[in-house]
Scaffold this active site. Structure first.
Site, PDB file in Angstrom:
ATOM      1  N   THR A 182      14.530 -25.402  44.221  1.00  0.00           N
ATOM      2  CA  THR A 182      13.998 -26.221  43.139  1.00  0.00           C
ATOM      3  C   THR A 182      14.589 -27.622  43.254  1.00  0.00           C
ATOM      4  OG1 THR A 182      13.871 -26.480  40.749  1.00  0.00           O
ATOM      5  CG2 THR A 182      15.788 -25.313  41.559  1.00  0.00           C
ATOM      6  N   GLU A 326      14.424 -20.804  38.308  1.00  0.00           N
ATOM      7  CA  GLU A 326      15.636 -20.021  38.055  1.00  0.00           C
ATOM      8  C   GLU A 326      15.351 -18.754  37.244  1.00  0.00           C
ATOM      9  OE1 GLU A 326      15.212 -23.202  37.633  1.00  0.00           O
ATOM     10  OE2 GLU A 326      16.955 -24.393  38.213  1.00  0.00           O
ATOM     11  N   LYS A 433       7.392 -34.355  35.699  1.00  0.00           N
ATOM     12  CA  LYS A 433       6.592 -33.271  36.257  1.00  0.00           C
ATOM     13  C   LYS A 433       5.152 -33.742  36.416  1.00  0.00           C
ATOM     14  CE  LYS A 433       7.012 -28.526  36.885  1.00  0.00           C
ATOM     15  NZ  LYS A 433       7.289 -27.185  36.477  1.00  0.00           N
ATOM     16  N   TRP A 438       7.802 -31.488  40.710  1.00  0.00           N
ATOM     17  CA  TRP A 438       8.865 -32.357  40.207  1.00  0.00           C
ATOM     18  C   TRP A 438       8.998 -33.654  40.993  1.00  0.00           C
ATOM     19  CZ3 TRP A 438      10.208 -31.430  35.615  1.00  0.00           C
ATOM     20  CH2 TRP A 438      10.473 -30.143  35.144  1.00  0.00           C
TER      21      TRP A 438
HETATM   22  P1  AMP Z   1      10.002 -25.190  37.898  1.00  0.00           P
HETATM   23  O1  AMP Z   1      11.391 -24.757  38.158  1.00  0.00           O
HETATM   24  O2  AMP Z   1       9.478 -26.165  38.887  1.00  0.00           O
HETATM   25  O3  AMP Z   1       9.099 -24.024  37.715  1.00  0.00           O
HETATM   26  O4  AMP Z   1       9.983 -25.986  36.522  1.00  0.00           O
HETATM   27  C1  AMP Z   1      10.415 -25.425  35.310  1.00  0.00           C
HETATM   28  C2  AMP Z   1      10.230 -26.404  34.183  1.00  0.00           C
HETATM   29  O5  AMP Z   1       8.838 -26.736  34.048  1.00  0.00           O
HETATM   30  C3  AMP Z   1      10.648 -25.934  32.826  1.00  0.00           C
HETATM   31  O6  AMP Z   1      12.035 -26.051  32.617  1.00  0.00           O
HETATM   32  C4  AMP Z   1       9.835 -26.841  31.917  1.00  0.00           C
HETATM   33  O7  AMP Z   1      10.451 -28.107  31.771  1.00  0.00           O
HETATM   34  C5  AMP Z   1       8.549 -26.995  32.694  1.00  0.00           C
HETATM   35  N1  AMP Z   1       7.582 -25.986  32.229  1.00  0.00           N
HETATM   36  C6  AMP Z   1       7.292 -24.782  32.777  1.00  0.00           C
HETATM   37  N2  AMP Z   1       6.357 -24.117  32.063  1.00  0.00           N
HETATM   38  C7  AMP Z   1       6.050 -24.919  31.023  1.00  0.00           C
HETATM   39  C8  AMP Z   1       5.174 -24.806  29.904  1.00  0.00           C
HETATM   40  N3  AMP Z   1       4.399 -23.738  29.740  1.00  0.00           N
HETATM   41  N4  AMP Z   1       5.140 -25.835  29.022  1.00  0.00           N
HETATM   42  C9  AMP Z   1       5.901 -26.929  29.179  1.00  0.00           C
HETATM   43  N5  AMP Z   1       6.744 -27.108  30.211  1.00  0.00           N
HETATM   44  C10 AMP Z   1       6.829 -26.111  31.116  1.00  0.00           C
END
Ligand code: AMP
Length: 538
Positions: A182, A326, A433, A438
């Site tokens: 990540t 995570e 995002k 990211w």
């Molecule tokens: P990743 O590790 O790339 O999957 O990113 C995780 C992060 O994406 C989370 O900590 C949130 O900040 C954002 N995220 C994931 N799902 C959602 C959701 N349904 N609504 C808003 N933000 C989300």
């Protein structure tokens, strides 16, 4: 008193064996790079996953060794998902959208011994080949009939292995089966390991009725890439239930997806809001004959309420999911309960916009400077989470501030109501995002500030109608220097993938600061609309 239970291990070989014994006739369908459709049965998947497992074992990999994949969503990737862990090795899915230097870093950091890459990604392979230290590169010919001679051909060499007599090694459920990196706020990407147990329990939990309700009769298309946290666990869950699996390959445009859903009678599809915005736009333009219970699972980034409402207005269903790399990833989901069926679509979408309630065995709490927040739907705090599929450390990197008392600190700022519904209201991590991927504002700022004419730089997100968020850079030029936007773009493009580059560069006299001298990004955010108006932006 101890329960007299068998010490049965939850492992991926079980999922593979079950797939063949119970669901040998179920189908796996893939759209190939030339847009043709290729389909086979689970019995073929079983045979080929075991051939891969045997090939890797014969190569001399040891238990726990990593095998990298660089692939879109297709049946070969599914073979890797099942074959690599079934031989006791670790499936390391690498994000093809990252910058080549980052990809090379990740492969080397993970000490991947073998790389499996599809031939559509040759331009990427050329860029990373000299930088990575893998012992063998296996090329999957999807576009061409054969791999070039200098590589191992997945079909000609690997699939020649007879996996019939392959014997699974003895695998303990708490050993790693998967690995995914990540992008962190600062520094290099961090790896998260997924155990056989975490993947198995997660697959079971996401199948539950109030989560995604996965069953044998389903036909499911994961649009979320298989290099993003195991496509949110769906390939494992689908294989566990014998669903028909439909993979879009590299064709993620709205028309291609909708034609595929229509042709294969898909009833559930899974992905980020950016993709659904384009799909919904196409559905508003043209009528497609979709399954009567067609459902969009939306997650990975915040979904606009307007998107959810439009899907409902069109007569389809929505499931909202929240997760992180995570957290394997699904931690929270939100669905419409039967008693909500008479609400208006406005009310339903206002409910579904929340990230939802925790899955079984997932515990959450919100923390702020006063300790644990009450579940009153208004006090804000950082979401902490723990459970059997929540990471307890990063791979080879210390980060004690993220893992506390068995909880993982998510960096998402939330409110929680009295029924346990979580709503994200802000983010404490300095990240942007964009379309579900990211962008690190800190990395961009550091790069900008390494330019010899830049005195200071701050990068923030601005809300974008399609990508949800996009970066915008504020620049203070050194005295007596002159600098243009084009120079900065050119400078950054040497280091970052194109989609990382800020949409706008705004030259200002100074970056606002806190009393402690830190950049006050909140002030930039507050004044954003004024800045954008000045430059004629959104
Ligand atoms: P990743 O590790 O790339 O999957 O990113 C995780 C992060 O994406 C989370 O900590 C949130 O900040 C954002 N995220 C994931 N799902 C959602 C959701 N349904 N609504 C808003 N933000 C989300």
């Amino acid at each position: 008193m101890k329960g007299l239970m068998m010490n049965y291990q939850l492992t991926i070989p079980h999922i593979l064996e079950r797939a063949n014994k119970l669901f040998y006739d179920s189908e796996v369908v893939t759209r190939k790079p030339d847009k043709s459709i290729v389909r086979y049965k689970y019995k073929d998947l079983y045979k080929r996953a075991r051939a891969l497992a045997k090939y890797l074992t014969n190569f001399g990999l040891s238990s726990g060794d990593r095998v990298a994949t660089l692939m879109y969503n297709n049946y070969i990737h599914l073979e890797a998902y099942l074959g690599i862990p079934s031989a006791g090795f670790v499936l390391h899915t690498v994000n093809i959208r990252l910058h080549e230097d980052e990809i090379a870093y990740i492969i080397n950091h993970a000490q991947d011994r073998i790389l499996i890459i599809e031939d559509t990604l040759f331009p990427l392979l050329e860029k990373i080949e000299k930088k990575i230290k893998v012992e063998q590169i296996i090329v999957v010919p999807l576009k061409e009939n054969n791999a070039p001679e200098e590589y191992i051909d997945y079909e000609a060499v690997v699939m020649k292995t007879d996996g019939k007599d392959f014997i699974y090694p003895d695998i303990q459920e708490d050993v790693a089966a998967g690995l995914c990196y990540t992008s962190g706020t600062t520094g290099k990407p961090k790896g998260v390991l997924y155990s056989h147990r975490a993947i198995s329990l997660h697959a079971l939990a996401i199948s539950l009725p109030d989560v995604s309700n996965i069953k044998f009769s389903d036909t499911i298309t994961p649009v979320v890439p298989m290099f993003h946290v195991n496509a949110w666990g769906f390939p494992f869950a689908m294989t566990m239930h014998g669903c028909k699996q439909v993979y879009p390959g590299p064709h993620l445009d709205a028309k291609s997806l909708l034609e595929l859903y229509e042709k294969e009678n898909v009833n559930l599809t899974v992905g980020v809001p950016t993709i659904w915005l384009t799909v919904v736009g196409e559905l508003e333009r043209k009528k497609y004959n979709l399954h009567k219970d067609f459902t969009f699972l939306v997650g990975g980034a915040s979904a606009p309420q307007g998107l959810i409402k439009k899907i409902l207005d069109l007569g389809y269903n929505v499931i909202h999911g929240w997760g992180m790399t995570e957290t394997t990833p699904v931690g929270l989901t939100n669905t419409l309960r039967p008693e909500m069926k008479n609400l208006s679509n406005e009310e339903k979408s206002a409910h579904l916009i929340r990230q939802g309630t925790p899955l079984p065995f997932i515990e959450i709490k919100g923390m702020n400077e006063n300790g644990e927040i009450p579940w009153d739907g208004k006090t804000m705090g950082e979401l902490y989470i723990r459970g059997p599929w929540i990471a307890s450390a990063y791979y080879g990197v210390e980060a004690p501030e993220k893992f506390m008392d068995g909880f993982f600190a998510t960096g998402d700022i939330v409110i929680i109501d009295k029924k346990g519904y979580v709503k994200i209201v802000d983010r404490s991590k300095d990240l942007i995002k964009s379309g579900g991927e990211w962008i690190s504002s800190v990395d961009l700022e550091n790069a900008l500030m390494s330019h010899n004419k830049v005195k200071e730089a701050a990068v923030i997100a601005y809300p974008h109608p399609v990508w949800q968020e996009r970066p915008i850079a504020f620049i203070v030029i050194k005295e007596e220097e002159h600098l243009t936007e084009d120079e900065l773009k050119e400078f950054l493009s040497q280091k970052f993938a194109k989609w990382w580059l800020p949409d706008y560069y705004i030259f200002i006299d100074e970056i606002p600061r806190t009393s402690a001298g830190k950049f006050l990004k909140r002030k930039l955010r507050d004044d954003l609309s004024k800045y954008l108006k000045d430059i004629g932006g959104l």
